[in-house]
Design an enzyme around this catalytic site. Structure first.
Site, mmCIF file in Angstrom:
data_model
loop_
_atom_site.group_PDB
_atom_site.id
_atom_site.type_symbol
_atom_site.label_atom_id
_atom_site.label_comp_id
_atom_site.label_asym_id
_atom_site.label_seq_id
_atom_site.Cartn_x
_atom_site.Cartn_y
_atom_site.Cartn_z
ATOM 1 N N ASP A 374 0.878 -1.153 0.000
ATOM 2 C CA ASP A 374 0.000 0.000 0.000
ATOM 3 C C ASP A 374 0.928 1.218 0.000
ATOM 4 O OD1 ASP A 374 -2.229 1.739 0.660
ATOM 5 O OD2 ASP A 374 -1.417 1.746 2.693
ATOM 6 N N LYS A 375 0.550 2.279 -0.719
ATOM 7 C CA LYS A 375 1.453 3.428 -0.747
ATOM 8 C C LYS A 375 1.384 4.238 0.544
ATOM 9 C CE LYS A 375 0.595 7.428 -3.068
ATOM 10 N NZ LYS A 375 0.844 8.664 -2.330
ATOM 11 N N THR A 376 0.188 4.780 0.809
ATOM 12 C CA THR A 376 0.065 5.724 1.908
ATOM 13 C C THR A 376 0.125 5.017 3.251
ATOM 14 O OG1 THR A 376 -1.470 6.786 0.415
ATOM 15 C CG2 THR A 376 -1.243 7.744 2.606
ATOM 16 N N THR A 526 -2.382 1.934 -4.818
ATOM 17 C CA THR A 526 -2.798 3.173 -4.180
ATOM 18 C C THR A 526 -4.048 3.735 -4.828
ATOM 19 O OG1 THR A 526 -2.137 5.421 -3.608
ATOM 20 C CG2 THR A 526 -1.307 4.555 -5.675
ATOM 21 N N GLY A 527 -4.744 4.544 -4.054
ATOM 22 C CA GLY A 527 -5.898 5.243 -4.588
ATOM 23 C C GLY A 527 -5.480 6.543 -5.255
ATOM 24 N N LYS A 554 -9.178 -2.987 -4.136
ATOM 25 C CA LYS A 554 -7.804 -3.373 -3.790
ATOM 26 C C LYS A 554 -7.626 -4.891 -3.799
ATOM 27 C CE LYS A 554 -5.703 0.536 -1.438
ATOM 28 N NZ LYS A 554 -5.057 1.069 -0.239
ATOM 29 N N ASP A 573 -1.901 -1.059 5.963
ATOM 30 C CA ASP A 573 -2.136 -0.615 7.336
ATOM 31 C C ASP A 573 -3.574 -0.208 7.584
ATOM 32 O OD1 ASP A 573 -2.047 1.590 5.629
ATOM 33 O OD2 ASP A 573 -1.517 2.923 7.278
HETATM 34 P P1 ADP Z 1 -4.682 5.239 -0.308
HETATM 35 O O1 ADP Z 1 -4.847 4.715 1.091
HETATM 36 O O2 ADP Z 1 -4.179 4.202 -1.254
HETATM 37 O O3 ADP Z 1 -3.857 6.477 -0.397
HETATM 38 P P2 ADP Z 1 -7.452 6.313 -0.431
HETATM 39 O O4 ADP Z 1 -8.521 5.457 -0.959
HETATM 40 O O5 ADP Z 1 -7.482 6.641 1.004
HETATM 41 O O6 ADP Z 1 -6.119 5.628 -0.904
HETATM 42 O O7 ADP Z 1 -7.457 7.675 -1.225
HETATM 43 C C1 ADP Z 1 -7.336 7.686 -2.615
HETATM 44 C C2 ADP Z 1 -7.473 9.057 -3.217
HETATM 45 O O8 ADP Z 1 -8.794 9.527 -2.985
HETATM 46 C C3 ADP Z 1 -6.576 10.103 -2.624
HETATM 47 O O9 ADP Z 1 -5.314 10.113 -3.245
HETATM 48 C C4 ADP Z 1 -7.354 11.369 -2.924
HETATM 49 O O10 ADP Z 1 -7.138 11.751 -4.259
HETATM 50 C C5 ADP Z 1 -8.776 10.935 -2.769
HETATM 51 N N1 ADP Z 1 -9.297 11.190 -1.417
HETATM 52 C C6 ADP Z 1 -9.611 10.275 -0.489
HETATM 53 N N2 ADP Z 1 -10.083 10.865 0.617
HETATM 54 C C7 ADP Z 1 -10.037 12.201 0.413
HETATM 55 C C8 ADP Z 1 -10.365 13.361 1.192
HETATM 56 N N3 ADP Z 1 -10.832 13.278 2.433
HETATM 57 N N4 ADP Z 1 -10.183 14.560 0.626
HETATM 58 C C9 ADP Z 1 -9.716 14.655 -0.627
HETATM 59 N N5 ADP Z 1 -9.377 13.611 -1.390
HETATM 60 C C10 ADP Z 1 -9.533 12.399 -0.896
HETATM 61 MG MG MG Z 2 -3.406 3.522 3.244
#
Ligand code: ADP
Ligand code: MG
Length: 691
Positions: A374-376, A526-527, A554, A573
């Site tokens: 996972d990236k983030t 990643t998202g 995912k 995570d």
């Molecule tokens: P990951 O955990 O892989 O980073 P997420 O699904 O949490 O992926 O988020 C993917 C994308 O969705 C983010 O990079 C962003 O572009 C958008 N995103 C998610 N939640 C938010 C938020 N609260 N505000 C703005 N953008 C969001």
């Molecule tokens: Mg994450």
């Protein structure tokens, strides 16, 4: 992270009830045999039996003959008397275990051991009493067998006990004492187990919350990473829930206790891990299955031996060889071979901060040929910060940020927290209503009567909006640098864009490099937008990127790798990683992650260092190698010595004498035990891996 490392290293810290329960549960699964969970019972019986075995061996005819001295006439009573005591005292756990196994109709290790010591006891007793008309003095083998088996079980229990040190790491996240606020406002320290629901406690800044509760006074930035896995702190004020084990980072708060001890969320996580560790591992069952086969093999060969020699008219040889077969079929080596490797690898992994919830997952780890990160929060620190603002309309930077923050205020996402923090630093944030979270894309809310949306490129696509030319080059630059780009949209107009930078963990690059050295295909999921993801991937050295993946997709990414014939591990995570963790051949939750992630994973890394994945793989390979070596050695010994003792080579004049068989057996035991110990030389510390 210091707390984790510290806690894993210190073993004796039974400070509160929660720990004691976890400890007890951790042992429970292993005790099906005999019904005693404590290695100390085996230890005590081992030492006593060892001492008693000395005269039994020293005064036995067979041993005396072997070495070449005479047993004095006054001492001939010693082996039978002490041997009988040993049989009942030291052999008891095995006899009791055999009874349980037979009651379950599952003969295993305990039955096999009991068969051997039982036959040895009966034959020796009859010999000593001059009954039966045969000369089968097995007292000293009986004594040695019992001593070795007790030692094996003690060592195994002890190692499993050390493994539960990992649970202590979690348990020690709780403070020893709490500061209770009395009715007259005084603050008195009380031991944790004296806290009751309804008490008000003071948590000083930097202090850990001792019990689950509701904030009654004060507002603090609370670090909830132990429970949620998110490293970003969250503001908790009056009326907000806080959980035991979290930290009030900046200011003191008072909380009213709503749950204590075993009822807290942290205790729940501990129980989860304890249950998983206790669930009788199928790897152990492997040793038991081998024992079951050996049990039937011994019985079969025993029966055959008796039949053949009886038919040949050699009654005393028939009894003698049958007894020898039954005694030496007992797998000293097998009884130690696999359990010892498992015990040692479990304790080593716990020390290295690798909590193995599912032993099979750790065993599969050696075969993994693709690892998805996972990236983030996994490859990156997961604590994004606003790194740039680009405006595309008449609204200024401050207004852009304020509008975005208003919409984000109700979001739990780390990106949202970062935006709110940046905006608050510049000025007031307006209030918003009708908040909606667009999972994996962004958020929407109504701010000052206008419809506001904040999100990534996916959101713009959904709204049929284009990236304004005013920010295009800036956005491309940010993305190329690996920053997440979010657009702020108000009433259908893109006001501008924000760059959110998240630091790449310094260890990520090395973890990926080490895996690639081993020929493992590395993947990032990643998202986030593709260009951002690719920039991060390039920086870390990742082979393949799945970007703009919605949380619910995912696990489909994991499946697609599996369909390519790859054995896939997933490292993540967050809550949105849980399905993928469960889908993967090996799910690895990092940084003790969110409890959902921990629940779905087979392996949990106590630290958030991605190199732990490499450690787990190294350990998996090494312990598998040891298990196979030991298994081959142990069964090889039995398959060879049993027929020899049965008299297969008697036609050419060779029958394995019982004494020689016993010596060979002891040697084989020492060899597997020593071989298992060699596993300890493995260095799993992340900075010692590979090059
Ligand atoms: P990951 O955990 O892989 O980073 P997420 O699904 O949490 O992926 O988020 C993917 C994308 O969705 C983010 O990079 C962003 O572009 C958008 N995103 C998610 N939640 C938010 C938020 N609260 N505000 C703005 N953008 C969001
Ligand atoms: Mg994450």
């Amino acid at each position: 992270m210091e707390q984790h490392d510290h806690a894993v290293a210190t073993d004796e810290h039974a400070t509160h009830a929660g720990h004691a329960t976890a400890h007890a549960t951790a042992h429970a699964g292993h005790d099906k045999h005999a019904g005693h969970g404590d290695g100390s019972m085996f230890r005590d019986k081992f030492w006593v039996s060892l001492v008693l075995a000395v005269p039994v061996v020293g005064f036995s005819e067979m041993f005396a003959d072997l070495i070449g001295y005479e047993v004095p006439a006054w001492a001939t009573w010693i082996p039978p008397v002490v041997g009988t005591f040993l049989f009942f005292y030291g052999g008891w756990p095995f006899l009791a275990g055999a009874k349980a196994e037979l009651a379950d109709r599952l003969p295993g290790m305990m039955t096999l051991i009991s068969l051997a010591i039982g036959v040895a006891f009966v034959a020796s007793a009859l010999t000593s009493l001059d009954l039966g008309g045969f000369e089968l003095d097995f007292w000293w083998e009986l004594a040695l067998l019992i001593v070795v088996m007790l030692l094996g079980h003690w060592l195994e229990m002890r190692a499993l006990g050390q493994a539960s040190g990992a649970l202590q790491a979690l348990a020690e996240l709780l403070p020893d004492t709490a500061e209770r606020v009395t009715a007259d406002g005084a603050v008195v320290p009380v031991p944790l187990d004296e806290l009751t629901v309804g008490d008000v406690v003071l948590v000083r800044s930097g202090g850990r919350v001792p019990a689950d509760g509701v904030v009654s006074e004060g507002t603090a930035e609370v670090d909830e990473s132990t429970v949620t896995g998110e490293s970003t702190t969250v503001a908790r004020g009056p009326g907000d829930r806080v959980e035991a084990g979290t930290v009030a980072t900046d200011t003191a708060i008072r909380i009213e206790v709503t749950a204590v001890g075993d009822d807290t969320a942290l205790a729940g996580i501990q129980r989860l891990v304890a249950d998983a560790q206790a669930s009788s591992s199928r790897a152990q069952a492997l040793a038991d299955r081998a024992a079951a086969y050996l049990f039937w093999f011994a019985l079969g060969v025993g029966a055959l031996t008796f039949l053949v020699w009886a038919l040949l008219g050699e009654a005393s040889a028939a009894v003698e060889r049958t007894v020898t077969v039954l005694v030496i079929a007992c797998p000293h080596a097998l009884g130690l071979a696999i359990p010892l490797v498992i015990a040692i690898s479990t304790s080593m992994s716990a020390r290295a901060g690798i909590l193995v919830k599912d032993r099979l997952a750790l065993e599969r780890m050696r075969q993994v040929d693709a690892v998805l990160f996972d990236k983030t929060g996994t490859l990156t620190v997961g604590r994004p910060a606003v790194a740039g603002v680009a405006v595309a309309s008449s609204a200024g930077e401050d207004e852009l940020l304020a509008v975005a923050a208003a919409a984000e205020r109700d979001s739990e996402h780390p990106l949202a927290t970062a935006i709110v923090a940046a905006a608050s630093a510049r000025g007031p944030v307006p209030s918003a209503s009708d908040f909606r979270s667009l999972t994996g894309k962004g958020v929407r809310a109504v701010v000052d009567g206008a419809e506001v949306a904040v999100g990534g490129p996916g959101l713009l696509r959904d709204l049929d909006l284009a990236v304004p030319s005013a920010v295009e080059s800036q956005v491309a630059e940010w993305a190329a640098a690996g920053s997440t780009v979010l657009y702020v949209v108000r009433d259908g107009t893109v006001l501008g864009a924000l760059a959110l930078a998240d630091e790449i963990r310094p260890e990520s690059r090395e973890a990926v490099a080490l895996l690639r050295d081993e020929g493992v295909h590395t993947v990032m999921i990643t998202g986030d937008a593709r260009n951002v993801a690719e920039s991060v991937a390039a920086e870390v050295g990742i082979d393949e990127v799945f970007a703009e993946v919605l949380p619910e997709d995912k696990d489909a990414a994991v499946t697609s790798l599996q369909e390519r014939g790859l054995m896939a591990a997933m490292v993540g995570d967050g809550v949105n990683d849980a399905p993928a963790l469960a889908r993967a051949d090996v799910g690895i939750a990092i940084g003790a992650g969110t409890d959902v992630a921990v629940e779905s994973a087979g392996v949990v890394l106590a630290s958030d260092d991605p190199r732990g994945v490499v450690s787990a793989r190294v350990l998996s390979k090494a312990s598998y190698r040891k298990m196979v070596q030991n298994l081959v050695w142990a069964t090889g010994y039995n398959l060879l010595s049993v027929p020899l003792a049965a008299g297969v080579l008697a036609p050419i004049g060779f029958v394995l004498p019982p004494a020689a068989a016993a010596v060979a057996m002891t040697a084989s035991t020492v060899i597997v035990a020593a071989n298992a110990q060699l596993l300890r030389r493995l260095d799993l510390r992340p900075d010692r891996l590979g090059r």
